[in-house]
Design a protein around this motif. Structure first.
Motif, PDB file in Angstrom:
ATOM      1  N   ILE A 153       5.919   3.037 -10.676  1.00 46.90           N
ATOM      2  CA  ILE A 153       6.985   3.512  -9.794  1.00 46.90           C
ATOM      3  C   ILE A 153       7.894   2.357  -9.386  1.00 46.90           C
ATOM      4  O   ILE A 153       9.123   2.484  -9.374  1.00 46.90           O
ATOM      5  CB  ILE A 153       6.398   4.194  -8.536  1.00 46.90           C
ATOM      6  N   VAL A 154       7.303   1.236  -9.064  1.00 43.74           N
ATOM      7  CA  VAL A 154       8.088   0.059  -8.683  1.00 43.74           C
ATOM      8  C   VAL A 154       8.977  -0.386  -9.839  1.00 43.74           C
ATOM      9  O   VAL A 154      10.166  -0.680  -9.653  1.00 43.74           O
ATOM     10  CB  VAL A 154       7.151  -1.085  -8.232  1.00 43.74           C
ATOM     11  N   LEU A 155       8.427  -0.425 -11.036  1.00 40.95           N
ATOM     12  CA  LEU A 155       9.191  -0.851 -12.209  1.00 40.95           C
ATOM     13  C   LEU A 155      10.368   0.085 -12.473  1.00 40.95           C
ATOM     14  O   LEU A 155      11.482  -0.363 -12.773  1.00 40.95           O
ATOM     15  CB  LEU A 155       8.273  -0.901 -13.438  1.00 40.95           C
ATOM     16  N   GLU A 156      10.137   1.372 -12.336  1.00 44.58           N
ATOM     17  CA  GLU A 156      11.194   2.356 -12.597  1.00 44.58           C
ATOM     18  C   GLU A 156      12.338   2.269 -11.585  1.00 44.58           C
ATOM     19  O   GLU A 156      13.445   2.746 -11.860  1.00 44.58           O
ATOM     20  CB  GLU A 156      10.612   3.774 -12.574  1.00 44.58           C
ATOM     21  N   LYS A 177       2.825  -4.787  -1.486  1.00 49.83           N
ATOM     22  CA  LYS A 177       2.268  -5.921  -2.224  1.00 49.83           C
ATOM     23  C   LYS A 177       2.684  -5.890  -3.695  1.00 49.83           C
ATOM     24  O   LYS A 177       2.764  -6.934  -4.342  1.00 49.83           O
ATOM     25  CB  LYS A 177       0.748  -5.930  -2.098  1.00 49.83           C
ATOM     26  N   THR A 178       2.944  -4.694  -4.212  1.00 49.19           N
ATOM     27  CA  THR A 178       3.409  -4.584  -5.597  1.00 49.19           C
ATOM     28  C   THR A 178       4.841  -5.092  -5.725  1.00 49.19           C
ATOM     29  O   THR A 178       5.194  -5.744  -6.712  1.00 49.19           O
ATOM     30  CB  THR A 178       3.325  -3.122  -6.080  1.00 49.19           C
ATOM     31  N   ASP A 179       5.664  -4.787  -4.719  1.00 47.99           N
ATOM     32  CA  ASP A 179       7.031  -5.304  -4.692  1.00 47.99           C
ATOM     33  C   ASP A 179       7.423  -5.605  -3.244  1.00 47.99           C
ATOM     34  O   ASP A 179       7.773  -4.692  -2.489  1.00 47.99           O
ATOM     35  CB  ASP A 179       8.017  -4.307  -5.295  1.00 47.99           C
ATOM     36  N   PRO A 180       7.374  -6.878  -2.843  1.00 44.02           N
ATOM     37  CA  PRO A 180       7.708  -7.261  -1.469  1.00 44.02           C
ATOM     38  C   PRO A 180       9.140  -6.922  -1.063  1.00 44.02           C
ATOM     39  O   PRO A 180       9.461  -6.932   0.130  1.00 44.02           O
ATOM     40  CB  PRO A 180       7.487  -8.785  -1.472  1.00 44.02           C
ATOM     41  N   LEU A 181      10.004  -6.621  -2.035  1.00 42.57           N
ATOM     42  CA  LEU A 181      11.387  -6.287  -1.713  1.00 42.57           C
ATOM     43  C   LEU A 181      11.533  -4.846  -1.214  1.00 42.57           C
ATOM     44  O   LEU A 181      12.571  -4.491  -0.651  1.00 42.57           O
ATOM     45  CB  LEU A 181      12.288  -6.504  -2.935  1.00 42.57           C
ATOM     46  N   ASN A 196      -4.254  -2.313   9.521  1.00 37.74           N
ATOM     47  CA  ASN A 196      -4.901  -3.275   8.639  1.00 37.74           C
ATOM     48  C   ASN A 196      -4.065  -3.564   7.395  1.00 37.74           C
ATOM     49  O   ASN A 196      -4.427  -4.400   6.590  1.00 37.74           O
ATOM     50  CB  ASN A 196      -6.277  -2.744   8.196  1.00 37.74           C
ATOM     51  N   GLY A 197      -2.957  -2.851   7.238  1.00 37.09           N
ATOM     52  CA  GLY A 197      -2.131  -3.021   6.053  1.00 37.09           C
ATOM     53  C   GLY A 197      -0.815  -3.710   6.365  1.00 37.09           C
ATOM     54  O   GLY A 197      -0.541  -4.110   7.499  1.00 37.09           O
ATOM     55  N   VAL A 198      -0.005  -3.857   5.326  1.00 40.62           N
ATOM     56  CA  VAL A 198       1.284  -4.526   5.444  1.00 40.62           C
ATOM     57  C   VAL A 198       2.397  -3.490   5.361  1.00 40.62           C
ATOM     58  O   VAL A 198       2.424  -2.666   4.449  1.00 40.62           O
ATOM     59  CB  VAL A 198       1.460  -5.567   4.317  1.00 40.62           C
ATOM     60  N   PHE A 199       3.317  -3.524   6.322  1.00 43.26           N
ATOM     61  CA  PHE A 199       4.494  -2.666   6.291  1.00 43.26           C
ATOM     62  C   PHE A 199       5.587  -3.348   7.103  1.00 43.26           C
ATOM     63  O   PHE A 199       5.334  -4.291   7.855  1.00 43.26           O
ATOM     64  CB  PHE A 199       4.188  -1.265   6.842  1.00 43.26           C
ATOM     65  N   ASP A 200       6.823  -2.874   6.963  1.00 41.35           N
ATOM     66  CA  ASP A 200       7.958  -3.535   7.612  1.00 41.35           C
ATOM     67  C   ASP A 200       8.322  -2.951   8.969  1.00 41.35           C
ATOM     68  O   ASP A 200       8.686  -3.682   9.887  1.00 41.35           O
ATOM     69  CB  ASP A 200       9.183  -3.466   6.690  1.00 41.35           C
TER      70      ASP A 200
END
Length: 215
Positions: A153-156, A177-181, A196-200
């Motif tokens: 999905i990130v690649l597409e 984590k797959t795409d920090p952008l 416990n996770g990463v989000f903006d």
């Protein structure tokens, strides 16, 4: 931020657009009423039928689920009749969160819209039917396991500035984590979650996401 990239907003469905917690209660109680089985007795039928459906398909599939409900309750009810009572478009639409319509109206002006949801197309498709015309068909991802599909999905979508709104921390963490952008937005409707996770960003309503996306 790369302003040359067009904005794409990917939306989770359950817990983000659709109040699946309230709908599950409705589904159980309505089927119990139609089949004339007490709620306490039907609870076992309800759960057994869901388990059998997920064992067969991995996700919830309405038609098969109703077949299992009829079998497990020894009923002579019709799948078509039950479907019209609990999965009709007007019924499903009534369980969309109240901020969805305004959010889509505002964001569709500044960004392209898509869906990134776990589930079966026959079920998730019902939930997005009323606003499907606002979604890019090629950006409508309804998958058995969207976490495992993160790299694809990130690649597409590497040519877009992506905003991803979900109520699941683990999913947001994987995509970030797959795409920090990617801009990941946790929507927290109701009870607070452990972080416990990463989000903006963290929001309690889609209305708050409008400002984030408009920046």
């Amino acid at each position: 931020m790369d302003n040359s990239k067009s904005k794409l907003v990917l939306l989770d469905v359950d817990g983000t657009l659709f109040d699946y917690v309230r709908y599950k209660v409705f589904l159980r109680d309505k089927l119990s009423e139609i089949l004339k089985v007490s709620v306490s007795e039907f609870e076992q039928i309800y759960r057994k039928s869901i388990d059998e459906t997920r064992e067969r398909y991995g996700v919830f599939v309405p038609d098969f689920y109703l077949e299992q409900v009829i079998k497990n309750s020894n009923s002579h009810a019709s799948v078509v009749d039950l479907y019209s009572k609990v999965f009709a478009a007007s019924v499903i639409e009534s369980f969309l969160f109240p901020d969805v319509s305004y959010f889509l109206e505002q964001v569709s002006v500044v960004a392209e819209l898509g869906v990134l949801s776990k589930g079966h197309p026959s079920y998730q498709g019902l939930k997005i039917k009323t606003f499907k015309h606002l979604l890019r068909e090629d950006k409508t991802y309804i998958l058995p396991d969207k976490k495992k599909e993160a790299s694809r999905i990130v690649l597409e979508n590497r040519d877009h500035k992506v905003y991803f709104i979900d109520n699941d921390l683990e999913t947001l963490d994987i995509y970030k984590k797959t795409d920090p952008l990617w801009t990941t937005i946790l929507i927290e409707r109701g009870e607070a979650l452990d972080y416990n996770g990463v989000f903006d960003f963290k929001i309690e309503s889609l209305l708050s996401a409008v400002e984030i996306i408009n920046k």
